[in-house]
Design a protein around this motif. Structure first.
Motif, PDB file in Angstrom:
ATOM      1  N   LYS A   4       0.826  -1.212   0.000  1.00  0.00           N
ATOM      2  CA  LYS A   4       0.000   0.000   0.000  1.00  0.00           C
ATOM      3  C   LYS A   4       0.858   1.259   0.000  1.00  0.00           C
ATOM      4  CE  LYS A   4      -3.471   0.350   2.806  1.00  0.00           C
ATOM      5  NZ  LYS A   4      -4.232   0.269   4.076  1.00  0.00           N
ATOM      6  N   LYS A   5       1.937   1.234   0.767  1.00  0.00           N
ATOM      7  CA  LYS A   5       2.819   2.399   0.827  1.00  0.00           C
ATOM      8  C   LYS A   5       3.682   2.516  -0.423  1.00  0.00           C
ATOM      9  CE  LYS A   5       4.784   1.405   4.752  1.00  0.00           C
ATOM     10  NZ  LYS A   5       5.645   1.507   5.967  1.00  0.00           N
ATOM     11  N   GLY A   6       4.049   1.369  -0.993  1.00  0.00           N
ATOM     12  CA  GLY A   6       4.886   1.379  -2.190  1.00  0.00           C
ATOM     13  C   GLY A   6       6.367   1.272  -1.895  1.00  0.00           C
ATOM     14  N   TYR A   7       6.734   1.067  -0.636  1.00  0.00           N
ATOM     15  CA  TYR A   7       8.146   0.951  -0.289  1.00  0.00           C
ATOM     16  C   TYR A   7       8.307   0.123   0.975  1.00  0.00           C
ATOM     17  CZ  TYR A   7       6.985   4.761   2.982  1.00  0.00           C
ATOM     18  OH  TYR A   7       6.403   5.532   3.969  1.00  0.00           O
ATOM     19  N   ILE A   8       9.520  -0.387   1.166  1.00  0.00           N
ATOM     20  CA  ILE A   8       9.862  -1.127   2.371  1.00  0.00           C
ATOM     21  C   ILE A   8      11.024  -0.411   3.048  1.00  0.00           C
ATOM     22  CG2 ILE A   8       9.108  -3.345   1.456  1.00  0.00           C
ATOM     23  CD1 ILE A   8      12.086  -4.018   1.003  1.00  0.00           C
ATOM     24  N   GLN A   9      11.261  -0.724   4.307  1.00  0.00           N
ATOM     25  CA  GLN A   9      12.394  -0.124   4.992  1.00  0.00           C
ATOM     26  C   GLN A   9      13.207  -1.186   5.700  1.00  0.00           C
ATOM     27  OE1 GLN A   9      11.906   2.191   8.648  1.00  0.00           O
ATOM     28  NE2 GLN A   9       9.711   1.739   8.610  1.00  0.00           N
ATOM     29  N   ASP A  10      14.520  -0.944   5.764  1.00  0.00           N
ATOM     30  CA  ASP A  10      15.393  -1.775   6.590  1.00  0.00           C
ATOM     31  C   ASP A  10      16.127  -0.843   7.538  1.00  0.00           C
ATOM     32  OD1 ASP A  10      17.476  -0.593   5.111  1.00  0.00           O
ATOM     33  OD2 ASP A  10      17.516  -2.248   3.679  1.00  0.00           O
ATOM     34  N   CYS A  11      17.184  -1.298   8.143  1.00  0.00           N
ATOM     35  CA  CYS A  11      17.848  -0.479   9.157  1.00  0.00           C
ATOM     36  C   CYS A  11      18.542   0.744   8.571  1.00  0.00           C
ATOM     37  CB  CYS A  11      18.851  -1.316   9.942  1.00  0.00           C
ATOM     38  SG  CYS A  11      20.134  -2.078   8.927  1.00  0.00           S
ATOM     39  N   SER A  43      17.832   2.097   5.074  1.00  0.00           N
ATOM     40  CA  SER A  43      17.231   2.799   3.942  1.00  0.00           C
ATOM     41  C   SER A  43      15.771   2.419   3.713  1.00  0.00           C
ATOM     42  CB  SER A  43      18.029   2.498   2.667  1.00  0.00           C
ATOM     43  OG  SER A  43      17.982   1.110   2.373  1.00  0.00           O
ATOM     44  N   PHE A  44      15.152   3.168   2.798  1.00  0.00           N
ATOM     45  CA  PHE A  44      13.826   2.855   2.278  1.00  0.00           C
ATOM     46  C   PHE A  44      14.006   2.464   0.810  1.00  0.00           C
ATOM     47  CE2 PHE A  44      13.157   5.897   5.696  1.00  0.00           C
ATOM     48  CZ  PHE A  44      12.128   5.307   6.422  1.00  0.00           C
ATOM     49  N   THR A  45      13.302   1.409   0.379  1.00  0.00           N
ATOM     50  CA  THR A  45      13.437   0.927  -0.995  1.00  0.00           C
ATOM     51  C   THR A  45      12.097   0.965  -1.705  1.00  0.00           C
ATOM     52  OG1 THR A  45      15.237  -0.571  -0.363  1.00  0.00           O
ATOM     53  CG2 THR A  45      14.139  -1.004  -2.460  1.00  0.00           C
ATOM     54  N   CYS A  46      12.045   1.601  -2.873  1.00  0.00           N
ATOM     55  CA  CYS A  46      10.827   1.680  -3.671  1.00  0.00           C
ATOM     56  C   CYS A  46      10.506   0.308  -4.246  1.00  0.00           C
ATOM     57  CB  CYS A  46      11.018   2.701  -4.795  1.00  0.00           C
ATOM     58  SG  CYS A  46       9.607   2.812  -5.929  1.00  0.00           S
ATOM     59  N   LEU A  47       9.291  -0.161  -4.050  1.00  0.00           N
ATOM     60  CA  LEU A  47       8.888  -1.480  -4.543  1.00  0.00           C
ATOM     61  C   LEU A  47       8.661  -1.497  -6.046  1.00  0.00           C
ATOM     62  CD1 LEU A  47       6.396  -2.576  -1.739  1.00  0.00           C
ATOM     63  CD2 LEU A  47       8.671  -3.515  -2.204  1.00  0.00           C
ATOM     64  N   VAL A  48       8.535  -0.335  -6.649  1.00  0.00           N
ATOM     65  CA  VAL A  48       8.297  -0.263  -8.089  1.00  0.00           C
ATOM     66  C   VAL A  48       9.601  -0.335  -8.870  1.00  0.00           C
ATOM     67  CG1 VAL A  48       7.333   1.106  -9.967  1.00  0.00           C
ATOM     68  CG2 VAL A  48       6.190   1.067  -7.741  1.00  0.00           C
ATOM     69  N   CYS A  49      10.578   0.476  -8.486  1.00  0.00           N
ATOM     70  CA  CYS A  49      11.801   0.578  -9.292  1.00  0.00           C
ATOM     71  C   CYS A  49      13.076   0.203  -8.555  1.00  0.00           C
ATOM     72  CB  CYS A  49      11.942   1.981  -9.857  1.00  0.00           C
ATOM     73  SG  CYS A  49      12.239   3.262  -8.604  1.00  0.00           S
ATOM     74  N   GLY A  50      13.001   0.001  -7.233  1.00  0.00           N
ATOM     75  CA  GLY A  50      14.193  -0.363  -6.485  1.00  0.00           C
ATOM     76  C   GLY A  50      15.030   0.802  -6.004  1.00  0.00           C
ATOM     77  N   ARG A  56       6.345  11.548  -7.830  1.00  0.00           N
ATOM     78  CA  ARG A  56       6.976  12.170  -9.002  1.00  0.00           C
ATOM     79  C   ARG A  56       7.203  11.182 -10.130  1.00  0.00           C
ATOM     80  NH1 ARG A  56      12.401  13.823  -7.592  1.00  0.00           N
ATOM     81  NH2 ARG A  56      12.491  14.592  -9.735  1.00  0.00           N
ATOM     82  N   ILE A  57       7.696   9.997  -9.792  1.00  0.00           N
ATOM     83  CA  ILE A  57       8.118   9.034 -10.812  1.00  0.00           C
ATOM     84  C   ILE A  57       7.009   8.061 -11.198  1.00  0.00           C
ATOM     85  CG2 ILE A  57       9.854   7.313 -11.424  1.00  0.00           C
ATOM     86  CD1 ILE A  57      10.940  10.153 -10.973  1.00  0.00           C
ATOM     87  N   HIS A  58       6.196   7.647 -10.244  1.00  0.00           N
ATOM     88  CA  HIS A  58       5.211   6.587 -10.498  1.00  0.00           C
ATOM     89  C   HIS A  58       3.766   7.056 -10.356  1.00  0.00           C
ATOM     90  CE1 HIS A  58       8.794   4.168 -10.342  1.00  0.00           C
ATOM     91  NE2 HIS A  58       8.976   4.422  -9.054  1.00  0.00           N
ATOM     92  N   VAL A  59       3.553   8.350 -10.134  1.00  0.00           N
ATOM     93  CA  VAL A  59       2.237   8.959  -9.938  1.00  0.00           C
ATOM     94  C   VAL A  59       1.645   8.543  -8.594  1.00  0.00           C
ATOM     95  CG1 VAL A  59      -0.072   9.355 -10.857  1.00  0.00           C
ATOM     96  CG2 VAL A  59       1.848   9.049 -12.420  1.00  0.00           C
ATOM     97  N   SER A  60       1.362   7.252  -8.442  1.00  0.00           N
ATOM     98  CA  SER A  60       0.894   6.706  -7.162  1.00  0.00           C
ATOM     99  C   SER A  60       1.042   5.200  -7.217  1.00  0.00           C
ATOM    100  CB  SER A  60      -0.573   7.071  -6.900  1.00  0.00           C
ATOM    101  OG  SER A  60      -1.431   6.294  -7.717  1.00  0.00           O
ATOM    102  N   ILE A  61       1.148   4.564  -6.061  1.00  0.00           N
ATOM    103  CA  ILE A  61       1.246   3.107  -6.045  1.00  0.00           C
ATOM    104  C   ILE A  61      -0.051   2.493  -6.553  1.00  0.00           C
ATOM    105  CG2 ILE A  61       0.520   2.862  -3.634  1.00  0.00           C
ATOM    106  CD1 ILE A  61       3.199   0.783  -5.508  1.00  0.00           C
TER     107      ILE A  61
END
Length: 248
Positions: free
Chosen positions: A16-23, A25-32, A60-65
């Motif tokens: 739903k958010k479109g990204y994941i986080q680790d210790c 960074s945050f990573t975009c699920l669409v483009c990495g 900006r890049i994907h409009v919305s998840i």
């Protein structure tokens, strides 16, 4: 881990958010795309912390998840083109009368019926997800399947590939990183093309000559490989063939 694996392994809330986080960074699920924590990012004369900047990146890049998920292949969403259109209009905040007028179908009650049908689909999806989660706890014989890449086209039986199968076939068809022959069977072609695509750079546009040189290092008939990489949804290209890039 390739972005398709990250995408499909994400939780419901992460999707739903479109990204994941680790210790770190945050990573975009669409483009990495990775946004490092602890850094302040400038945008339009303002400064943003990492998580907020990731949300800006998605807008900006994907409009919305939502738009990205809606645009995925029918085999991945289970939605018809008509259902996608309705969901898009619902997401825009239009009421039933406005939607009925725009689509020119039935009446307002017709749109209401579609809303009910989609709600029913949601209930079915929740039930199915719950069953699959419970099944994971009991099905000790379930094989580990290779993740379907998000930009896959013509998703069918050819994607029924286990990780063991992929490893064996890569060893069978590649010798010291060079493809010995291009397989005839669809499933084996998919594995070969996936392996080659893993050696191409993300977020980079290749001109045709540069791409040809790279593919020639894998197989003498580089034109054949290039064509199938596009056909199977690994590569996108400009209509005149002047530029190629990995699809996200």
């Amino acid at each position: 881990m390739e972005i398709s694996n990250v995408f499909w392994n994400a939780s419901f809330d992460e999707l739903k958010k479109g990204y994941i986080q680790d210790c770190d960074s945050f990573t975009c699920l669409v483009c990495g795309e990775k946004i490092e924590k602890g850094i302040v990012y400038p945008f339009e004369n303002k400064l943003f912390e990492a998580e907020r900047y990731m949300r800006i990146h998605i807008e900006r890049i994907h409009v919305s998840i939502f738009d990205y998920l809606l645009g995925m292949d029918k085999k991945l969403t289970g939605l018809t083109e008509h259902q996608k259109k309705l969901l898009s209009l619902f997401y825009q905040g239009k009421n039933d009368k406005e939607i009925q007028k725009e689509l020119g179908i039935g009446s307002v009650s017709t749109i209401r019926h579609h809303r009910f049908a989609l709600k029913e689909k949601e209930r079915q999806a929740k039930t199915f997800l719950a069953m699959m989660e419970l099944l994971k706890e009991k099905d000790e014989y379930a094989p580990a399947f290779v993740t379907v890449h998000k930009t896959a086209t013509m998703i069918d039986e050819r994607y029924n590939i286990t990780q063991d199968e992929q490893e064996k076939l890569v060893n069978k068809y590649f010798l010291d990183g060079v493809l010995t022959k291009f397989p005839q069977k669809e499933k084996q072609r998919l594995i070969v093309l996936r392996e080659i695509s893993n050696h191409l750079k993300m977020d980079y546009q290749y001109d045709e000559q540069e791409l040809n040189q790279i593919l020639k290092g894998f197989y003498e008939d580089y034109v054949l490989i290039r064509r199938y990489l596009v056909e199977y949804g690994f590569l996108e290209r400009k209509s005149d063939g002047s530029s190629y890039w990995l699809k996200k």
